[in-house]
Design a protein around this motif. Structure first.
Motif, mmCIF file in Angstrom:
data_model
loop_
_atom_site.group_PDB
_atom_site.id
_atom_site.type_symbol
_atom_site.label_atom_id
_atom_site.label_comp_id
_atom_site.label_asym_id
_atom_site.label_seq_id
_atom_site.Cartn_x
_atom_site.Cartn_y
_atom_site.Cartn_z
ATOM 1 N N HIS A 27 0.833 -1.201 0.000
ATOM 2 C CA HIS A 27 0.000 0.000 0.000
ATOM 3 C C HIS A 27 0.867 1.251 0.000
ATOM 4 C CE1 HIS A 27 -3.761 -2.147 1.793
ATOM 5 N NE2 HIS A 27 -3.294 -2.737 0.729
ATOM 6 N N GLN A 28 1.954 1.230 0.768
ATOM 7 C CA GLN A 28 2.866 2.369 0.815
ATOM 8 C C GLN A 28 3.477 2.625 -0.555
ATOM 9 O OE1 GLN A 28 6.106 1.711 3.491
ATOM 10 N NE2 GLN A 28 7.366 3.246 2.525
ATOM 11 N N GLU A 34 1.970 7.729 -6.433
ATOM 12 C CA GLU A 34 1.057 8.800 -6.815
ATOM 13 C C GLU A 34 1.660 10.186 -6.606
ATOM 14 O OE1 GLU A 34 -1.376 8.008 -8.577
ATOM 15 O OE2 GLU A 34 -1.196 5.890 -8.138
ATOM 16 N N ILE A 35 2.785 10.276 -5.884
ATOM 17 C CA ILE A 35 3.498 11.549 -5.742
ATOM 18 C C ILE A 35 4.352 11.714 -6.982
ATOM 19 C CG2 ILE A 35 5.158 12.882 -4.404
ATOM 20 C CD1 ILE A 35 4.298 11.242 -1.974
ATOM 21 N N LYS A 67 -0.878 12.022 3.959
ATOM 22 C CA LYS A 67 -0.345 12.018 5.324
ATOM 23 C C LYS A 67 0.270 10.661 5.659
ATOM 24 C CE LYS A 67 -1.628 12.870 10.104
ATOM 25 N NZ LYS A 67 -2.669 13.302 11.031
ATOM 26 N N ARG A 68 -0.438 9.589 5.346
ATOM 27 C CA ARG A 68 0.083 8.243 5.621
ATOM 28 C C ARG A 68 1.367 7.965 4.844
ATOM 29 N NH1 ARG A 68 -4.746 3.809 5.712
ATOM 30 N NH2 ARG A 68 -6.032 4.804 7.282
ATOM 31 N N ALA A 69 1.389 8.343 3.578
ATOM 32 C CA ALA A 69 2.553 8.068 2.741
ATOM 33 C C ALA A 69 3.789 8.791 3.260
ATOM 34 C CB ALA A 69 2.271 8.474 1.297
ATOM 35 N N ARG A 77 6.445 13.021 11.580
ATOM 36 C CA ARG A 77 5.082 13.236 12.055
ATOM 37 C C ARG A 77 4.489 14.433 11.322
ATOM 38 N NH1 ARG A 77 3.748 15.733 17.285
ATOM 39 N NH2 ARG A 77 1.498 15.815 17.254
ATOM 40 N N VAL A 78 3.387 14.201 10.626
ATOM 41 C CA VAL A 78 2.723 15.254 9.853
ATOM 42 C C VAL A 78 1.678 15.934 10.728
ATOM 43 C CG1 VAL A 78 1.292 15.733 7.845
ATOM 44 C CG2 VAL A 78 3.127 14.060 7.677
#
Length: 122
Positions: A27-28, A34-35, A67-69, A77-78
């Motif tokens: 998933h990561q 996608e970035i 945020k997760r990526a 930490r975002v």
């Protein structure tokens, strides 16, 4: 037929927290793909001092996905994620008129103690 975007939404639902390590790495990888690029405009570079990093991503990436990526890949930490859809630009090739790919600008604010090493010391 399930589209690419609907499949990704199912992958990254809130139930994905209970997945095993291999699935989370997959998933990561999908999220990081996608970035598209890191923005290096003057404004983006000046905002690095305030721990704000600017990325260009696919238009369907949500704030939670971004945020997760960033948290998983860079181990930071975002605090906040801001997004805006950029307008497409007209592109002409010969007599044909088309448009460039649509992008989303994502500005990520990090915790004051964290930092992403984007540019190596040369």
């Amino acid at each position: 037929m399930v589209s690419k975007y609907e499949h990704n939404v199912a992958l990254f639902s809130s139930a994905s927290n209970s997945l095993d390590e291999d699935t989370l790495r997959l998933h990561q990888g999908i999220l990081i793909d996608e970035i598209k690029q890191i923005s290096t405009t003057k404004k983006a570079l000046w905002s690095l001092e305030d721990k704000k990093y600017t990325f260009l991503a696919s238009p369907f990436v949500t704030k939670e996905w971004m945020k997760r990526a960033i948290e998983v890949c860079f181990n930071v930490r975002v605090i906040k994620v801001n997004t805006s859809n950029l307008p497409t630009k007209k592109k002409r090739v010969g007599k044909f008129i088309g448009s460039k790919a649509k992008l989303k600008k994502v500005i990520v604010t990090l915790d004051p103690n964290d930092e992403i090493p984007l540019f190596s010391d040369i």
